[in-house]
Scaffold this active site. Structure first.
Site: not given
Length: 880
Positions: A352, A466, A468, A821
């Site tokens: 992650f 995760r 981002f 994601e």
């Protein structure tokens, strides 16, 4: 005990309000002989509130909740008594139907779900390779590897102070413990090595020397004959601190006040004429919102097994997402050439983002200890050390100003954001770019100004996690949409749809055209599948009939910019001519996302051999050199394309033999026959390949990274229906419907799994996982006693995940789009639905004004937003 309609005997005991269970004896005495009337209820609540003193729980006193959640805990005392009172009242008489919802807990039925997808021609929908081993417990992770008898075990000694001078470290008591072998410090780093494990040079030391930047900073490393002994001995090391070298900063506000700015972490995007648009605006709304941090919470904590080899060479098995970066950093610490370090990783138990850079300190410490003693060292961090020393998602504070007309059409948006980077850069500059480029989401803002600044604090460095930057950006943007809706008395969905990108304006504020913008089609199909209009009516009907349980519904779409970060992903495909089997190495890391399965499928399809003939080798820097990172959701497709390039080379090598055999036999040769003949002719049956995404024009150290940070965008939407308990702030997800455009999926089953897992992790991001940071910088949520990742009850009771059918994406690898994601941020529909449920109870009770709620929406936030008063606690009974 009741006597008729009156209370004959009663015992009231509360837990968790003090150090031990407490009896409400004064309230008990008052209630004896009383009936269940409104006056009795209000008097009992008054007495109860006066006699029960809430004992402060220090873990709840945080930088953003200085009251320690005491107001919430006091209100829970009243709420639970009220629930009890109504339940007893219902025994002697019938409650008004709209009050009965207070008596019962949130109902949770059996989970059910549906997965909808189309299997494209020549594609496979097969389970992840190795999933059977994981399910049975046979899969080997780093800590499960066979170890030699002389293996030692390591554990960090970490600080409990920040921004202080380090005077000395005394390990005498620890070294006396039976089984303790050594205490490793910066002095044990080889003479040619560097005490440096940061992303930017010299920003982060492996072991503190003269000063300590943050609580949880490593100052040394115990080496012992077992992990248990090492962990215990680490607590016996005495750290002697000096004076503070500067005033510690833990909040974004304090960083702004002290001008503590991270150099290189600023991003500005602007389009149109924002100031002119505000001057001409019909309506302008301003506000601010913040999003909290989140721990990556990988199930396998940071693990490394360092094994010295002959000739100053070392092999390190590391659970990681970036083998080559790990290799470089360990080589730098040891002061040896990079090719003397080999990083191996079969699989990681989750990542992650938390194993892109944060695995380096643990792996480097084990390597230093292993080389010093010339024995293998296994280092598996315990959860407390892991969650104290390392961190995850960046906190964001955003101040916004939005202009719009009476129909809700937005004409201008200005967002100033500050990102908490922690004590070092790590990936914070990159997050600033991605966050800022995501603030438009799926909406056309003709005039926009987004300014983002990263601030430096004395907290553990924030890192890639995760989704981002996108989860924070989506929360901010959807908060703005909700603010516009509240001002106009419209639903957020109305504001969303009127501001969607369209065919004529599908260009972002930073000038990127959105290829294959499928949101309109997704909205249409999702509304039909979820029975959107019917669900709205059902929610309204439920809310009209229930005072203490409220439901909310939300439909939200999302754009996720997929970054070409994992470019240069290498591969090696080797065909064994004796039996036709194939071994593949690639530069990605298997972290549970199914990358190995997709690579095997692509190789099998390209070569024309059975997938059973394919084996994916462990990640190994000696074989797959120069791999960048497994992150950004695009590594699977990067690895697939690199393997496909290598496989095409092999197809071309074997083509003359294949043609010759066809002409001789009159039919295409069997796979095994073909490769056996090629081997007999001494053909080279090994080939390499790599993948460089389009748009990768500049290095990571220059802005922008490429023409745009993202190479393309993923699109999806979700609908969620939730139910909240107004009295306690608890919630239950009744149903969620997710529809995502994955292009032509390589393996739809794996993509569905990624969407489901990502969605539930997003529930943690937006509603469950609260990092408790004390005013003195202590991490009070460094274990699962206080830190609450999603559990089985957070899975929607009905969960339908679908992939958009027949949606070709020629730009993608094998016409595929990444999903891991993008699907995560779609769980904002749960947060949005919770907000609507809160709005429903507030409106019913005549509370005015729009509330902007910060993330995560934990039960105390939900219950506090409902804003109960003593006048809300009523008892209306129906004769019967």
């Amino acid at each position: 005990l009741l006597e008729g309609e009156k209370i004959k005997e009663i015992t009231l005991v509360y837990g968790v309000v003090s150090r031990h269970p407490v009896r409400a004896s004064k309230t008990e005495a008052f209630l004896l002989g009383k009936s269940f009337t409104q006056d009795v209820l209000l008097q009992a609540l008054e007495i109860l509130s006066g006699e029960l003193v809430i004992h402060p729980e220090k873990q709840y006193f945080t930088t953003d909740k200085l009251d320690g959640k005491e107001l919430f805990r006091k209100e829970l005392v009243r709420s639970f008594f009220y629930k009890f009172f109504l339940k007893m009242a219902s025994v002697v008489s019938s409650l008004s139907p709209n009050l009965s919802s207070a008596v019962f807990d949130l109902k949770r039925g059996p989970s059910s779900g549906k997965q909808t997808f189309k299997i494209p021609p020549e594609r496979l929908a097969i389970p992840k390779i190795g999933s059977d081993l994981q399910a049975s417990g046979e899969a080997k992770f780093t800590a499960d590897l066979p170890i030699s008898n002389n293996t030692l075990f390591g554990a960090f000694v970490i600080s409990n102070q920040a921004a202080v001078k380090l005077l000395s470290v005394n390990a005498e008591e620890a070294l006396k413990i039976d089984g303790v072998v050594d205490f490793i410090t910066a002095n044990d780093i080889p003479p040619n090595g560097a005490n440096d494990v940061g992303v930017a040079p010299s920003e982060e030391t492996l072991f503190a020397v003269d000063k300590i930047d943050h609580k949880g900073a490593p100052v040394g490393y115990i080496l012992a004959k077992s992990q248990t002994i090492a962990n215990y001995a680490a607590t016996k090391v005495n750290i002697i601190y000096g004076a503070q070298y500067e005033t510690p900063i833990y909040t974004i506000e304090d960083a702004i006040k002290n001008d503590s700015i991270l150099l290189g972490g600023d991003t500005t995007i602007e389009c149109g004429d924002v100031e002119e648009a505000f001057k001409k605006a019909e309506i302008v709304v301003e506000g601010q919102v913040r999003t909290g941090s989140q721990n990556p919470f990988y199930m396998e904590k940071q693990s490394a097994y360092a094994i010295p080899q002959e000739g100053n060479h070392i092999v390190v098995h590391v659970a990681n997402q970036s083998p080559d970066y790990t290799r470089q950093k360990i080589a730098g610490v040891l002061g040896i050439p990079g090719h003397y370090v080999t990083i191996v990783n079969r699989r990681a138990g989750g990542g992650f983002g938390g194993k892109i850079t944060r695995q380096v300190p643990n792996a480097a410490a084990a390597s230093v200890a292993a080389m010093k003693h010339n024995v293998p060292v296994l280092s598996v961090m315990d959860i407390k050390t892991d969650m104290t020393m390392l961190a995850g998602r960046h906190e964001v504070l955003a101040k916004y100003k939005v202009a719009f007309n009476k129909n809700g059409k937005i004409s201008a948006v200005s967002i100033d954001s500050w990102v908490n980077a922690g004590f070092s850069n790590d990936f914070s500059a990159g997050l600033g770019y991605e966050y800022t480029e995501s603030l438009d989401n799926i909406y056309y803002f003709e005039n926009a100004r987004f300014v983002t600044v990263c601030v430096k604090t004395h907290l553990p460095t924030r890192t890639a996690t995760r989704s981002f930057g996108h989860s924070q950006a989506l929360y901010v943007t959807e908060t703005i949409i909700e603010s516009v809706a509240a001002k106009l008395g419209k639903t957020p969905e109305e504001i969303r749809e009127i501001n969607l990108y369209g065919a004529r304006n599908c260009v972002t504020p930073f000038g990127q055209f959105l290829d294959n913008f499928s949101i309109p089609r997704i909205y249409k199909e999702l509304k039909a599948e979820s029975k959107w209009e019917d669900k709205i009516k059902e929610v309204l009907e439920f809310n009209n009939n229930n005072k203490w349980k409220k439901r909310g519904i939300c439909l939200v779409g999302a754009r996720y910019g997929l970054s070409p970060f994992p470019s240069g992903c290498p591969s090696l495909v080797s065909i064994h001519g004796d039996d036709g089997n194939v071994t593949v190495f690639h530069g990605g890391s298997e972290i549970g996302q199914g990358i190995n399965t997709k690579v095997a499928q692509v190789v099998a399809l390209t070569l024309g051999c059975p997938i059973e003939n394919i084996r994916i080798g462990d990640s190994n820097t000696d074989v797959s050199a120069n791999a960048v990172v497994t992150g950004g959701s695009m590594t699977s497709e990067a690895a697939c394309e690199a393997a496909r390039v290598a496989s095409i080379k092999l197809v071309e090598i074997m083509l003359p033999v294949k043609t010759e055999l066809f002409q001789r036999q009159g039919k295409l040769p069997e796979w095994k026959t073909l490769v056996s003949e090629c081997k007999a002719r001494h053909y080279n049956l090994a080939a390499t390949g790599t993948y460089l995404p389009e748009g990768r024009e500049k290095t990571l150290l220059r802005k922008p990274w490429a023409k745009h940070v993202s190479e393309y965008s993923g699109f999806g939407a979700s609908v969620s229906v939730v139910e909240i308990d107004v009295l306690t702030g608890e919630f239950s997800i009744l149903g969620s419907w997710v529809l995502y455009d994955a292009g032509i999926p390589i393996n739809p089953i794996i993509d569905i799994g990624q969407a489901e897992g990502g969605f539930v992790m997003g529930v943690g991001t937006f509603l469950r996982e609260e990092v408790l940071i004390a005013p003195d910088g202590t991490i009070n949520s460094a274990d699962t006693w206080e830190y609450k990742p999603p559990c089985s009850l957070d899975i929607p009771q009905y969960f339908h995940v679908a992939l958009l059918k027949d949606c070709s994406f020629p730009k993608g690898v094998c016409e595929n789009k990444a999903i891991a994601e993008p699907a995560m941020i779609l769980s904002y529909s749960v947060a949005g639905a919770v907000k609507q449920a809160i709005n429903a109870t507030r409106k019913e009770r005549g509370l005015e004004g729009h509330l902007v709620l910060n993330a995560p929406l934990t039960p105390d936030v939900i219950q506090g937003a409902c804003a109960l008063s003593k006048n809300d606690y009523v008892v209306f009974v129906t004769e019967g």
